[in-house]
Design a protein around this motif. Structure first.
Motif, PDB file in Angstrom:
ATOM      1  N   GLN A  19       0.865  -1.172   0.000  1.00  0.00           N
ATOM      2  CA  GLN A  19       0.000   0.000   0.000  1.00  0.00           C
ATOM      3  C   GLN A  19       0.904   1.224   0.000  1.00  0.00           C
ATOM      4  O   GLN A  19       2.115   1.116   0.211  1.00  0.00           O
ATOM      5  CB  GLN A  19      -0.899  -0.010   1.224  1.00  0.00           C
ATOM      6  CG  GLN A  19      -1.864  -1.184   1.236  1.00  0.00           C
ATOM      7  CD  GLN A  19      -2.798  -1.136   2.420  1.00  0.00           C
ATOM      8  OE1 GLN A  19      -2.966  -0.108   3.059  1.00  0.00           O
ATOM      9  NE2 GLN A  19      -3.402  -2.252   2.733  1.00  0.00           N
ATOM     10  N   ASP A  20       0.327   2.386  -0.227  1.00  0.00           N
ATOM     11  CA  ASP A  20       1.121   3.615  -0.209  1.00  0.00           C
ATOM     12  C   ASP A  20       1.829   3.766   1.131  1.00  0.00           C
ATOM     13  O   ASP A  20       1.257   3.493   2.185  1.00  0.00           O
ATOM     14  CB  ASP A  20       0.228   4.833  -0.437  1.00  0.00           C
ATOM     15  CG  ASP A  20      -0.184   5.007  -1.881  1.00  0.00           C
ATOM     16  OD1 ASP A  20       0.260   4.223  -2.732  1.00  0.00           O
ATOM     17  OD2 ASP A  20      -0.955   5.939  -2.162  1.00  0.00           O
ATOM     18  N   GLY A  21       3.071   4.213   1.063  1.00  0.00           N
ATOM     19  CA  GLY A  21       3.824   4.503   2.276  1.00  0.00           C
ATOM     20  C   GLY A  21       5.072   3.647   2.412  1.00  0.00           C
ATOM     21  O   GLY A  21       5.482   2.949   1.488  1.00  0.00           O
ATOM     22  N   PHE A  22       5.669   3.713   3.607  1.00  0.00           N
ATOM     23  CA  PHE A  22       6.894   2.983   3.911  1.00  0.00           C
ATOM     24  C   PHE A  22       6.557   1.617   4.485  1.00  0.00           C
ATOM     25  O   PHE A  22       5.604   1.464   5.233  1.00  0.00           O
ATOM     26  CB  PHE A  22       7.741   3.748   4.939  1.00  0.00           C
ATOM     27  CG  PHE A  22       8.393   4.974   4.381  1.00  0.00           C
ATOM     28  CD1 PHE A  22       9.620   4.886   3.734  1.00  0.00           C
ATOM     29  CD2 PHE A  22       7.789   6.210   4.498  1.00  0.00           C
ATOM     30  CE1 PHE A  22      10.229   6.018   3.224  1.00  0.00           C
ATOM     31  CE2 PHE A  22       8.394   7.351   3.996  1.00  0.00           C
ATOM     32  CZ  PHE A  22       9.610   7.247   3.349  1.00  0.00           C
ATOM     33  N   GLU A  23       7.370   0.635   4.140  1.00  0.00           N
ATOM     34  CA  GLU A  23       7.226  -0.696   4.707  1.00  0.00           C
ATOM     35  C   GLU A  23       8.617  -1.290   4.920  1.00  0.00           C
ATOM     36  O   GLU A  23       9.496  -1.150   4.075  1.00  0.00           O
ATOM     37  CB  GLU A  23       6.414  -1.601   3.782  1.00  0.00           C
ATOM     38  CG  GLU A  23       6.111  -2.925   4.425  1.00  0.00           C
ATOM     39  CD  GLU A  23       5.025  -3.699   3.713  1.00  0.00           C
ATOM     40  OE1 GLU A  23       5.082  -4.933   3.781  1.00  0.00           O
ATOM     41  OE2 GLU A  23       4.145  -3.077   3.088  1.00  0.00           O
ATOM     42  N   GLU A  24       8.791  -1.931   6.067  1.00  0.00           N
ATOM     43  CA  GLU A  24      10.066  -2.556   6.386  1.00  0.00           C
ATOM     44  C   GLU A  24      10.338  -3.743   5.458  1.00  0.00           C
ATOM     45  O   GLU A  24       9.419  -4.455   5.076  1.00  0.00           O
ATOM     46  CB  GLU A  24      10.076  -3.081   7.822  1.00  0.00           C
ATOM     47  CG  GLU A  24      10.089  -2.028   8.877  1.00  0.00           C
ATOM     48  CD  GLU A  24      10.120  -2.626  10.280  1.00  0.00           C
ATOM     49  OE1 GLU A  24      10.211  -3.868  10.440  1.00  0.00           O
ATOM     50  OE2 GLU A  24      10.055  -1.834  11.230  1.00  0.00           O
ATOM     51  N   ILE A  25      11.609  -3.938   5.148  1.00  0.00           N
ATOM     52  CA  ILE A  25      12.062  -5.124   4.444  1.00  0.00           C
ATOM     53  C   ILE A  25      12.902  -5.920   5.440  1.00  0.00           C
ATOM     54  O   ILE A  25      13.846  -5.380   6.036  1.00  0.00           O
ATOM     55  CB  ILE A  25      12.905  -4.765   3.198  1.00  0.00           C
ATOM     56  CG1 ILE A  25      12.088  -3.924   2.222  1.00  0.00           C
ATOM     57  CG2 ILE A  25      13.438  -6.025   2.531  1.00  0.00           C
ATOM     58  CD1 ILE A  25      10.894  -4.619   1.627  1.00  0.00           C
ATOM     59  N   ASN A  26      12.543  -7.178   5.638  1.00  0.00           N
ATOM     60  CA  ASN A  26      13.228  -8.027   6.607  1.00  0.00           C
ATOM     61  C   ASN A  26      13.936  -9.178   5.912  1.00  0.00           C
ATOM     62  O   ASN A  26      13.502  -9.641   4.859  1.00  0.00           O
ATOM     63  CB  ASN A  26      12.225  -8.584   7.621  1.00  0.00           C
ATOM     64  CG  ASN A  26      11.548  -7.482   8.398  1.00  0.00           C
ATOM     65  OD1 ASN A  26      12.190  -6.559   8.855  1.00  0.00           O
ATOM     66  ND2 ASN A  26      10.246  -7.571   8.529  1.00  0.00           N
ATOM     67  N   ASP A  27      15.018  -9.654   6.542  1.00  0.00           N
ATOM     68  CA  ASP A  27      15.714 -10.820   6.003  1.00  0.00           C
ATOM     69  C   ASP A  27      14.985 -12.087   6.437  1.00  0.00           C
ATOM     70  O   ASP A  27      13.937 -12.032   7.087  1.00  0.00           O
ATOM     71  CB  ASP A  27      17.192 -10.830   6.416  1.00  0.00           C
ATOM     72  CG  ASP A  27      17.413 -10.972   7.911  1.00  0.00           C
ATOM     73  OD1 ASP A  27      16.458 -11.297   8.665  1.00  0.00           O
ATOM     74  OD2 ASP A  27      18.561 -10.770   8.354  1.00  0.00           O
ATOM     75  N   GLU A  28      15.553 -13.233   6.090  1.00  0.00           N
ATOM     76  CA  GLU A  28      14.893 -14.503   6.388  1.00  0.00           C
ATOM     77  C   GLU A  28      14.780 -14.776   7.887  1.00  0.00           C
ATOM     78  O   GLU A  28      13.979 -15.609   8.308  1.00  0.00           O
ATOM     79  CB  GLU A  28      15.617 -15.661   5.698  1.00  0.00           C
ATOM     80  CG  GLU A  28      17.044 -15.894   6.154  1.00  0.00           C
ATOM     81  CD  GLU A  28      18.082 -15.008   5.488  1.00  0.00           C
ATOM     82  OE1 GLU A  28      19.248 -15.071   5.896  1.00  0.00           O
ATOM     83  OE2 GLU A  28      17.734 -14.248   4.566  1.00  0.00           O
ATOM     84  N   ASN A  66      14.989  -9.894  10.697  1.00  0.00           N
ATOM     85  CA  ASN A  66      15.708  -8.663  11.032  1.00  0.00           C
ATOM     86  C   ASN A  66      15.486  -7.615   9.943  1.00  0.00           C
ATOM     87  O   ASN A  66      15.600  -7.925   8.761  1.00  0.00           O
ATOM     88  CB  ASN A  66      17.206  -8.939  11.165  1.00  0.00           C
ATOM     89  CG  ASN A  66      17.503  -9.955  12.242  1.00  0.00           C
ATOM     90  OD1 ASN A  66      16.958  -9.897  13.334  1.00  0.00           O
ATOM     91  ND2 ASN A  66      18.368 -10.899  11.926  1.00  0.00           N
ATOM     92  N   GLN A  67      15.205  -6.380  10.365  1.00  0.00           N
ATOM     93  CA  GLN A  67      15.009  -5.320   9.384  1.00  0.00           C
ATOM     94  C   GLN A  67      16.335  -4.989   8.713  1.00  0.00           C
ATOM     95  O   GLN A  67      17.335  -4.746   9.378  1.00  0.00           O
ATOM     96  CB  GLN A  67      14.435  -4.056  10.019  1.00  0.00           C
ATOM     97  CG  GLN A  67      14.172  -2.980   8.985  1.00  0.00           C
ATOM     98  CD  GLN A  67      13.608  -1.698   9.565  1.00  0.00           C
ATOM     99  OE1 GLN A  67      13.302  -1.620  10.743  1.00  0.00           O
ATOM    100  NE2 GLN A  67      13.482  -0.693   8.733  1.00  0.00           N
ATOM    101  N   ILE A  68      16.310  -4.999   7.379  1.00  0.00           N
ATOM    102  CA  ILE A  68      17.525  -4.689   6.620  1.00  0.00           C
ATOM    103  C   ILE A  68      17.303  -3.553   5.625  1.00  0.00           C
ATOM    104  O   ILE A  68      18.182  -3.227   4.845  1.00  0.00           O
ATOM    105  CB  ILE A  68      18.047  -5.934   5.870  1.00  0.00           C
ATOM    106  CG1 ILE A  68      16.960  -6.496   4.982  1.00  0.00           C
ATOM    107  CG2 ILE A  68      18.577  -6.959   6.837  1.00  0.00           C
ATOM    108  CD1 ILE A  68      17.451  -7.533   4.018  1.00  0.00           C
ATOM    109  N   GLY A  69      16.128  -2.958   5.687  1.00  0.00           N
ATOM    110  CA  GLY A  69      15.847  -1.854   4.787  1.00  0.00           C
ATOM    111  C   GLY A  69      14.381  -1.513   4.794  1.00  0.00           C
ATOM    112  O   GLY A  69      13.625  -1.968   5.662  1.00  0.00           O
ATOM    113  N   GLU A  70      14.017  -0.693   3.835  1.00  0.00           N
ATOM    114  CA  GLU A  70      12.617  -0.327   3.696  1.00  0.00           C
ATOM    115  C   GLU A  70      12.315  -0.007   2.246  1.00  0.00           C
ATOM    116  O   GLU A  70      13.210   0.233   1.444  1.00  0.00           O
ATOM    117  CB  GLU A  70      12.246   0.844   4.605  1.00  0.00           C
ATOM    118  CG  GLU A  70      12.919   2.147   4.267  1.00  0.00           C
ATOM    119  CD  GLU A  70      12.576   3.256   5.240  1.00  0.00           C
ATOM    120  OE1 GLU A  70      11.887   3.008   6.235  1.00  0.00           O
ATOM    121  OE2 GLU A  70      13.010   4.387   4.997  1.00  0.00           O
TER     122      GLU A  70
END
Length: 75
Positions: A48-57, A60-64
């Motif tokens: 959806q519109d906006g920021f969302e965390e990107i996590n590894d397997e 752990n958050q590794i980006g957005e």
């Protein structure tokens, strides 16, 4: 909207990943796998519109990722 106007969808997609690893080749492989995962989710309309965390397997958050859909009128 008049007869000469057409609405098109515009997607702004910003992606930031912060990865570490023992070798450049392994970090590149991890980045490519994550980008494929993001692409699969995007194709499934999972954002959806906006920021969302990107996590590894491991969760752990590794980006957005930032997603912004908008409409633009063309003539």
């Amino acid at each position: 909207m008049n007869d000469n106007e057409e609405a098109v969808t515009v997607l702004k997609l910003d992606n930031e990943l912060n990865l570490t690893g023992p070798m450049q080749a392994l970090v590149n492989k991890q980045a490519a796998a994550l980008l494929r995962s993001v692409a699969d989710r995007l194709e499934k309309d999972d954002f959806q519109d906006g920021f969302e965390e990107i996590n590894d397997e491991n969760g752990n958050q590794i980006g957005e990722i930032y997603v912004d859909y908008s409409d633009m009128i063309t003539y």
